[in-house]
Write a protein that holds these residues in place. Structure first.
Motif, PDB file in Angstrom:
ATOM      1  N   ARG A   1       0.832  -1.204   0.000  1.00 37.35           N
ATOM      2  CA  ARG A   1       0.000   0.000   0.000  1.00 37.35           C
ATOM      3  C   ARG A   1       0.868   1.257   0.000  1.00 37.35           C
ATOM      4  N   GLU A   2       1.966   1.236   0.775  1.00 42.63           N
ATOM      5  CA  GLU A   2       2.867   2.405   0.823  1.00 42.63           C
ATOM      6  C   GLU A   2       3.473   2.670  -0.541  1.00 42.63           C
ATOM      7  N   ALA A   3       3.888   1.593  -1.205  1.00 44.15           N
ATOM      8  CA  ALA A   3       4.495   1.759  -2.521  1.00 44.15           C
ATOM      9  C   ALA A   3       3.456   2.282  -3.507  1.00 44.15           C
ATOM     10  N   MET A   4       2.257   1.729  -3.428  1.00 42.36           N
ATOM     11  CA  MET A   4       1.210   2.161  -4.343  1.00 42.36           C
ATOM     12  C   MET A   4       0.867   3.619  -4.104  1.00 42.36           C
ATOM     13  N   ASP A   5       0.814   4.018  -2.836  1.00 39.73           N
ATOM     14  CA  ASP A   5       0.512   5.412  -2.526  1.00 39.73           C
ATOM     15  C   ASP A   5       1.586   6.333  -3.087  1.00 39.73           C
ATOM     16  N   ALA A   6       2.836   5.853  -3.069  1.00 38.71           N
ATOM     17  CA  ALA A   6       3.910   6.660  -3.617  1.00 38.71           C
ATOM     18  C   ALA A   6       3.811   6.746  -5.137  1.00 38.71           C
ATOM     19  N   GLY A   7       3.243   5.742  -5.769  1.00 41.77           N
ATOM     20  CA  GLY A   7       3.106   5.762  -7.216  1.00 41.77           C
ATOM     21  C   GLY A   7       3.861   4.649  -7.914  1.00 41.77           C
ATOM     22  N   ILE A   8       4.144   3.586  -7.173  1.00 38.10           N
ATOM     23  CA  ILE A   8       4.844   2.455  -7.762  1.00 38.10           C
ATOM     24  C   ILE A   8       3.859   1.296  -7.897  1.00 38.10           C
ATOM     25  N   ALA A   9       3.845   0.673  -9.051  1.00 40.37           N
ATOM     26  CA  ALA A   9       2.970  -0.494  -9.215  1.00 40.37           C
ATOM     27  C   ALA A   9       3.791  -1.667  -9.709  1.00 40.37           C
ATOM     28  N   TYR A  10       3.300  -2.863  -9.432  1.00 40.50           N
ATOM     29  CA  TYR A  10       4.047  -4.072  -9.777  1.00 40.50           C
ATOM     30  C   TYR A  10       3.125  -5.041 -10.502  1.00 40.50           C
ATOM     31  N   VAL A  11       3.488  -5.388 -11.730  1.00 34.90           N
ATOM     32  CA  VAL A  11       2.696  -6.332 -12.512  1.00 34.90           C
ATOM     33  C   VAL A  11       3.366  -7.690 -12.397  1.00 34.90           C
ATOM     34  N   SER A  12       2.672  -8.602 -11.719  1.00 34.60           N
ATOM     35  CA  SER A  12       3.329  -9.841 -11.318  1.00 34.60           C
ATOM     36  C   SER A  12       3.592 -10.781 -12.482  1.00 34.60           C
ATOM     37  N   GLU A  13       4.559 -11.641 -12.257  1.00 32.66           N
ATOM     38  CA  GLU A  13       4.907 -12.668 -13.221  1.00 32.66           C
ATOM     39  C   GLU A  13       3.867 -13.773 -13.222  1.00 32.66           C
ATOM     40  N   ASP A  14       3.352 -14.046 -12.030  1.00 34.49           N
ATOM     41  CA  ASP A  14       2.446 -15.177 -11.886  1.00 34.49           C
ATOM     42  C   ASP A  14       1.006 -14.682 -11.942  1.00 34.49           C
ATOM     43  N   ARG A  15       0.467 -14.657 -13.134  1.00 29.78           N
ATOM     44  CA  ARG A  15      -0.887 -14.129 -13.312  1.00 29.78           C
ATOM     45  C   ARG A  15      -1.888 -14.867 -12.447  1.00 29.78           C
ATOM     46  N   ARG A  16      -1.728 -16.179 -12.418  1.00 28.69           N
ATOM     47  CA  ARG A  16      -2.727 -17.022 -11.779  1.00 28.69           C
ATOM     48  C   ARG A  16      -2.749 -16.809 -10.265  1.00 28.69           C
ATOM     49  N   LYS A  17      -1.553 -16.721  -9.684  1.00 33.83           N
ATOM     50  CA  LYS A  17      -1.526 -16.669  -8.230  1.00 33.83           C
ATOM     51  C   LYS A  17      -1.570 -15.244  -7.689  1.00 33.83           C
ATOM     52  N   LEU A  18      -0.804 -14.348  -8.296  1.00 33.51           N
ATOM     53  CA  LEU A  18      -0.648 -13.042  -7.670  1.00 33.51           C
ATOM     54  C   LEU A  18      -1.343 -11.918  -8.414  1.00 33.51           C
ATOM     55  N   GLY A  19      -1.624 -12.154  -9.681  1.00 36.05           N
ATOM     56  CA  GLY A  19      -2.053 -11.009 -10.470  1.00 36.05           C
ATOM     57  C   GLY A  19      -3.543 -10.825 -10.583  1.00 36.05           C
ATOM     58  N   LEU A  20      -4.248 -11.899 -10.874  1.00 35.47           N
ATOM     59  CA  LEU A  20      -5.647 -11.754 -11.208  1.00 35.47           C
ATOM     60  C   LEU A  20      -6.511 -12.633 -10.325  1.00 35.47           C
ATOM     61  N   ALA A  21      -7.713 -12.152 -10.085  1.00 31.54           N
ATOM     62  CA  ALA A  21      -8.690 -12.996  -9.420  1.00 31.54           C
ATOM     63  C   ALA A  21      -9.459 -13.696 -10.524  1.00 31.54           C
ATOM     64  N   MET A  22      -9.022 -14.934 -10.839  1.00 39.03           N
ATOM     65  CA  MET A  22      -9.504 -15.609 -12.043  1.00 39.03           C
ATOM     66  C   MET A  22     -11.023 -15.762 -12.142  1.00 39.03           C
ATOM     67  N   PRO A  23     -11.702 -16.125 -11.045  1.00 37.56           N
ATOM     68  CA  PRO A  23     -13.141 -16.319 -11.217  1.00 37.56           C
ATOM     69  C   PRO A  23     -13.907 -15.002 -11.347  1.00 37.56           C
ATOM     70  N   MET A  24     -13.257 -13.890 -11.016  1.00 39.95           N
ATOM     71  CA  MET A  24     -13.975 -12.615 -11.051  1.00 39.95           C
ATOM     72  C   MET A  24     -13.982 -12.042 -12.453  1.00 39.95           C
TER      73      MET A  24
END
Lengths: 430, 500, 344
Positions: free
Chosen positions: B322-345
């Motif tokens: 949250r601190e990083a995001m508030d500063a303006g840093i975002a991270y697009v994960s390598e592992d789409r399935r586990k960390l990136g997307l909520a697949m059923p949504m």
């Protein structure tokens, strides 16, 4: 329900009694700030009286015998209690402790009219326990006797779902428009909203065996015995098993079981008597009414108190688990088990000396009396007011009174209390 | 050549209204490495699933050893001798190597542990892998887990081994090792079906190449008759002009992110670099170089133990995302399935997930129509191929999932975007689109850190390239002044450059 | 040395250390704590729980759970009691066989719904928890099984000492439980198809790919678990004699607690039956020690027990995690050395 207020004098009391009580055996109660105004009757504060045509007013004593008010005090003495127990084993322990400002509501012993059409529900704590089925037998007996055209349903939750199940059944009964629910409450005050709603919907709620603690949502509680007397009986049994000297421990059900806690408290009260000065209550533990837990707790007590002489268990599960544990570990010579138990479950332990003496009341009678009470209320023949007296079939007459343990609530006291030992247990176990 | 080992005859597979395979015919011979290429969604997975008995054909038939056979399930496929290994190895994480290999062995009631381990070692030796057969699978590297899977296939007397993107998660060295194993097996008479997006691998290993597109067979040719450009244009059905063509640099002299001596005890140490506005900084290295760990430290998920992070000159050192995001840093994960997307949504919910606060309307409820509008906007802007934004993202193809994830973070309008392997496992068309999106992002004043194991991509995308090896910074090189060999030398520790 | 042992072995060793620490701690707190009596108490009361924890472990390994186990134990105990009450001369082998078969029958019901109908186990067994108990209530007709009606051999069986060292007794019930646990333990590590239980729980997708019949495996796990629960029901009857419809109430959670404390992964795939046994012993030991410890009042005992279990599991997780990190670091550095050698 209207509460009669105001005090009356002995004179007006007797006058009213004479006017309203045409027959023998009516129980009356007198309470007044000015008891000595009339010299002819020996009225005592908070005492019960029975009207007899030929003699006028006499006191109705604690053991069911006729006493004059002065000698009635003697009936309370433990020595006498003990002797009676030993000889009679069955004691009519109807302790009436009157705290209220009750006045006479009706002098008549109401005879209930049979043949009404009332649907009734008998709701135990949960299904599958012998004592509740016995209560059902008693209720069925009364059902047949009163020729009720309605149905008597015996429904209850399963053991693991007791609290929620009871609430659900009370609610369903109200929705179905049942005339009355007879409830052995296991849900504490959680049942209050459902019970209140049922009463508002026109379904009467009569509790038995275990009341609603706050008294809300309940017409009347049919009490098996006076809670205070259970304590005395347990103290007495411990005294006899220890020969007046030694250590005892209590193995109860759950730490928050209202019945058991009240009984234990009354036993502790009774133990203050100098007679029990050499009996030490060393611990109170809880087996949660589960055989395995109670069994282990009993053994832990023995390990922890090497001089322990008696385990007193005011629960049918705890008493038999303790007895089994003592028997299994060969400790029966050293530690005796007593408390409240079912003859059929305890018979072998009583005969082999592991649990020589224990007590219980008759659940058939409790079901029978509960049915009469509920039938009377639901058919409108009883109003449920304090002081109301009615005839409960073979069991005789009973009165509605204020519950001493729950001020503001009403109860009917059944009373018979049986102590079992090697002489009578086999017959009762059949 | 002789009789094909496996033949697909006019196979059609439909899922409800969609046709995944249309009249597909294919011959597989024993002893060959047969590459199947095509964009994501072209039907490669469907072919695999039909061969391994997970799906049944709608029309057409499978002929094995000259007789038509019905592969009714995984067990039937195994009995025929068909096995498959995937990008994500299918191992049992709690069992040891030997147990994993012989999980479906069928002989005997009792296990002889000693014999089991000896046999496991023999099989691993056959494919030239040194592994302790009593190690627990969850502790193995992906490459080792794949080796376990191959050994399992061998233990079942595999005749057709399907390798689906097997090298996508491997380092170059490991990938090479794996291709060697595949080659060895083919020489022993196993038919290897090899599926990969890395064209250079296909030229390295395949005997024949089949191109499919939109469920239709396009061509099957010996490798000698195929060129890279021809294959790509057959796959996409058009010419991919600017793939790997370097975009003009937009680097400015304003520092966005300055990292000094960043260290996480035992993981990485002494990482220092500057990220300028408009710059794409690529991070290269082999698997185990700890690039992702640096990214996670910058994003606050696994905070660093020492060192400083300056964001536009202000020290931040984020201790949570949250601190990083508030500063303006975002991270697009390598592992789409586990960390990136909520697949059923749904696509809509995923796009708004990182910026939910901005969708809170009156009474604290989520403004769903705003969410929907936003999602539609990003779908069109990023060319996410989904008929509707209410579709759950699990149903989209890999490339479209990747773009959905980008949309989620772009919506946050960050200044620094960290991309972790943004193009892994997605097809060439989608790759080019992702590259263009990253370029567009930096051109509009952002800064991007791109972690990638694809060296041509690194060289094409990055303005500068930070090379790491085993948690250490081996150097930062300028992409216009360097080649693949230099980066490989740094990544394998044969050279180092002092940080610029 | 430590890195040579499998994580499961280390976990068992750690549990034994915890067990020892608990004993040492209470021996400083409770007078006369260390005695043959304590062993006898704990060993006899843990016998039933050890079987149930083992049964629960079999199911948990496959990524399922059996919440109906207490109801099964209660039902079997009651039904077996009725059988022997009505046929006092029945041979003991038939009685035991009856218990086990009945338990397997309940396991099949659970297994059918979980494995064939594919309903999540937690829902199925939550349903059968109530269902089996209700059937028992109906079946029992509010009668109790009472000790007086049981044959002497049955009553005496659990406490018969097989071996006596001073006041220390190895009693038949404990011996049976330990023997069963050992047999199951060895079977799980040595029998080929037993490995499928682990595979299915470890990675169901991969298990399917490997041609393992997941449904059959899960079904088998439930049936075996039912058989063990049936045996536990038999021991329950023998030990307590008096059986009412509340018999076995609450066993489901105790068995899960014992398994989890014993290092069985609640998400399936890993864990040893021996661990579940030690978990059961640990929970029982703490429980019976707390009763003897005056510092903790009755009302807080449950809370303290829960807290201790939580502490044990947390410690275990932390230790295992740091161990895994340490090992990975170790093996990485080893592999890197190897990779360096191989690099051109």
């Amino acid at each position: 329900m209207m509460q009669r207020t105001g005090s009356t004098t002995c004179l007006t009391f007797l006058q009213a009694a004479a006017d309203m009580a045409p027959s023998d055996g009516i129980r009356l109660r007198f309470d007044s700030e000015a008891a000595s105004i009339h010299g002819e009757a020996d009225c005592s504060e908070g005492q019960d009286y029975r009207w007899r045509k030929e003699t006028g007013m006499t006191c109705w004593g604690h053991t069911g015998q006729m006493y004059t008010p002065k000698s009635a005090q003697g009936a309370m003495q433990p020595r006498r209690w003990r002797n009676e127990m030993k000889i009679l084993t069955t004691i009519w322990a109807t302790l009436l402790v009157v705290l209220s400002t009750a006045v006479l509501a009706s002098g008549h012993v109401k005879m209930l009219e049979s043949g009404k059409d009332i649907d009734m529900v008998l709701l135990p704590k949960f299904l599958g326990i012998l004592v509740f089925d016995q209560a059902n037998e008693g209720a069925q007996e009364a059902h047949a006797e009163l020729k009720n055209n309605g149905d008597l349903l015996f429904v209850g939750p399963t053991p693991e779902n007791s609290v929620a199940g009871q609430i659900e059944i009370v609610t369903t009964a109200a929705t179905q428009g049942q005339g009355v629910v007879m409830l052995s409450n296991n849900a504490g005050d959680q049942i209050v909203p459902a019970a209140t709603a049922a009463m508002e919907a026109g379904t009467r709620v009569v509790t038995w065996d275990s009341p609603i603690p706050s008294g809300e949502g309940e017409d009347v509680f049919v009490a098996q015995v006076d809670f205070g007397s259970i304590g005395e009986v347990m103290a007495e049994m411990a005294h006899s098993l220890l020969d007046g000297n030694g250590q005892m421990a209590v193995l109860s059900a759950t730490p928050d079981a209202a019945n058991q806690n009240a009984w234990i408290a009354s036993m502790q009260e009774a133990l203050k008597d100098t007679k029990y000065a050499d009996i030490e209550l060393v611990d109170i533990v809880y087996g949660d009414d589960q055989a395995e837990l109670s069994y282990n707790r009993a053994l832990a007590l023995v390990d922890q108190y090497p001089d322990l002489g008696v385990i007193m268990s005011p629960t049918t599960v705890g008493i038999q688990a303790s007895a089994k544990a003592m028997q299994d570990e060969g400790l029966c010579d050293q530690v005796k088990v007593s408390g409240l138990g079912l003859p059929s479950e305890m018979v072998s332990y009583t005969l082999n000396g592991c649990a020589p003496e224990f007590a219980l009341w008759d659940f058939r009678d409790l079901g029978y009396l509960t049915y009469y009470t509920a039938y009377g209320l639901a058919s409108g023949q009883l109003t449920g007011e304090i002081g109301e007296t009615f005839m409960a079939g073979r069991m005789g007459e009973f009165a509605i009174e204020e519950d001493p343990g729950r001020p503001g609530s009403r109860r009917i006291l059944m009373g018979p209390f049986t102590v079992y030992n090697a002489d009578n247990v086999e017959a009762a176990a059949k | 050549m002789c009789e094909p080992l496996l033949r697909l005859e006019n196979v059609t597979k439909r899922f409800g209204m969609t046709t995944a395979l249309q009249d597909m015919s294919l011959d597989i011979f024993s002893g060959e490495v047969h590459a199947i290429v095509g964009e994501n969604g072209a039907g490669k997975s469907t072919i695999i699933k039909i061969m391994t008995g997970i799906h049944q054909t709608t029309e057409g038939r499978l002929v094995i050893d000259g007789t038509a056979r019905n592969i009714s399930g995984a067990r039937a496929a195994r009995d025929i001798g068909i096995a498959a290994i995937y990008q994500e190895p299918m191992v049992f994480p709690d069992l040891d190597v030997a147990e994993n290999i012989f999980i479906s062995a069928r002989s005997g009631w009792f296990l002889n542990q000693a014999q089991l381990h000896a046999e496991a070692q023999r099989l691993l030796g056959r494919i030239g892998i040194a592994l302790d057969s009593s190690s627990i699978a969850s502790g193995l590297t992906l490459a080792a887990q794949q080796a376990v899977e191959i050994a399992r296939a061998l233990s079942q007397d595999v005749r057709i081994l399907i390798m689906d993107e097997p090298t996508a998660s491997l380092s170059a060295h490991e990938a090479k090792q794996l291709r060697k194993v595949a080659r060895t097996l083919a020489e022993e008479g196993v038919a290897v079906i090899y599926i990969s997006h890395r064209l250079e691998e296909i030229f390295d290993i395949a005997d024949r190449v089949t191109v499919i597109r939109d469920g239709i067979h396009i061509s099957t040719r010996p490798i000698g008759d195929v060129t890279s450009e021809g294959m790509v244009s057959e796959m996409v059905g058009r010419d991919v002009g600017n793939y790997f063509v370097k975009a003009p640099s937009t680097v400015t002299s304003n520092s966005l992110l300055r990292v000094e001596h960043l260290t996480r005890e035992g993981i990485f140490s002494d990482i220092s670099f500057d990220l300028m506005q408009g710059e794409v900084l690529c991070m290269a290295g082999l698997v185990g170089a700890r690039r992702t760990d640096v990214a996670l430290a910058l994003f606050g998920i696994n905070p660093s133990s020492s060192g400083q992070i300056f964001y536009k000159g202000r020290q931040i050192n984020p201790s949570c995302a949250r601190e990083a995001m508030d500063a303006g840093i975002a991270y697009v994960s390598e592992d789409r399935r586990k960390l990136g997307l909520a697949m059923p949504m749904s696509l809509r919910s995923n796009v708004s997930l990182a910026t939910l606060r901005s969708f809170v309307g009156r009474w604290g409820f989520l403004d769903q129509s705003l969410e929907r509008m936003t999602a539609l906007e990003y779908r069109d802007r990023l060319n996410i191929r989904a008929p509707d934004v209410e579709l759950s993202v699990g149903m989209l193809s890999g490339g479209n999932q990747q773009k959905t994830m980008l949309a989620k973070w772009l919506r946050m309008k960050p200044d620094v975007l960290i991309f972790d392997e943004p193009t892994r496992g997605i097809d060439i068309g989608a790759k080019a689109e992702v590259h263009a999106l990253i370029r567009e992002f930096v051109a509009n004043g952002g800064g991007a850190i791109v972690i990638s194991s694809d060296l041509p991509e690194v060289l094409a995308m990055g303005d500068r390239i930070l090379v790491m090896r085993e948690g250490r910074q081996m150097g930062i090189v300028n992409s216009t002044e360097t080649g693949q060999e230099t980066i490989m030398r740094l990544a394998t520790g044969q050279a180092s450059v002092e940080a610029a | 040395m430590l890195h040579r042992l499998s994580p499961q072995t280390i976990r068992i060793l750690a549990l034994l250390v915890v067990l020892l620490l608990v004993i040492l701690f209470f021996s400083t707190q409770v007078p006369n704590y260390l005695s043959g009596r304590l062993f006898n108490r704990v060993s006899s009361s843990v016998a039933i729980m050890a079987l149930i924890a083992t049964a629960q472990t079999l199911v948990i390994l496959t990524r399922n759970i059996d919440l109906s186990i207490g109801s099964v134990v209660g039902f079997v105990a009651f039904a077996t009691g009725s059988l022997i009450t009505d046929n006092p001369d029945l041979h003991w082998t038939l009685l035991v066989a009856f218990s086990i078969t009945l338990g397997m029958f309940f396991g099949m019901i659970n297994g059918f719904f979980v494995a064939v109908a594919k309903v999540p186990a937690i829902i199925v067994t939550l349903g059968t928890l109530a269902l089996f108990r209700s059937v028992l209530v109906e079946f029992s007709d509010a009668k109790s099984i009472v000790t007086a009606n049981l044959p002497t051999w049955l009553i005496n069986f659990p406490n018969t000492p097989l071996l006596e060292i001073g006041t220390l007794q190895l009693r038949a019930s404990f011996a049976v439980a330990v023997a069963v646990v050992l047999v199951v333990h060895i079977a799980l590590s040595r029998i080929r198809i037993a490995r499928k239980l682990y595979a299915v729980g470890s990675n169901p997708e991969a298990a399917e790919m490997a041609g393992i019949n997941i449904g059959l495996t899960v079904f088998t796990a439930f049936v075996l678990s039912g058989a063990l629960a049936g045996l536990a029901g038999f021991l329950f009857l023998a030990r307590f004699g008096t059986i009412t419809v509340v018999a076995g109430l609450g066993f489901e959670l105790k068995s899960v607690a014992a398994a989890v404390v014993g290092g069985v992964n609640i998400f399936g795939g890993s864990g040893l039956v021996i661990g579940a046994l030690i978990g059961a012993i640990l929970v029982d030991l703490i429980d019976s020690s707390l009763v003897r410890w005056h510092l903790v009042s009755e009302f807080w005992r449950e809370a303290v027990l829960g807290g201790l279990i939580l502490l044990a599991v947390t410690m275990d997780t932390l230790v295992m995690r740091s161990l895994a990190v340490w090992r990975t670091a170790r093996s990485n550095s080893k592999e890197d050395r190897r990779a360096n050698v191989q690099s051109p």
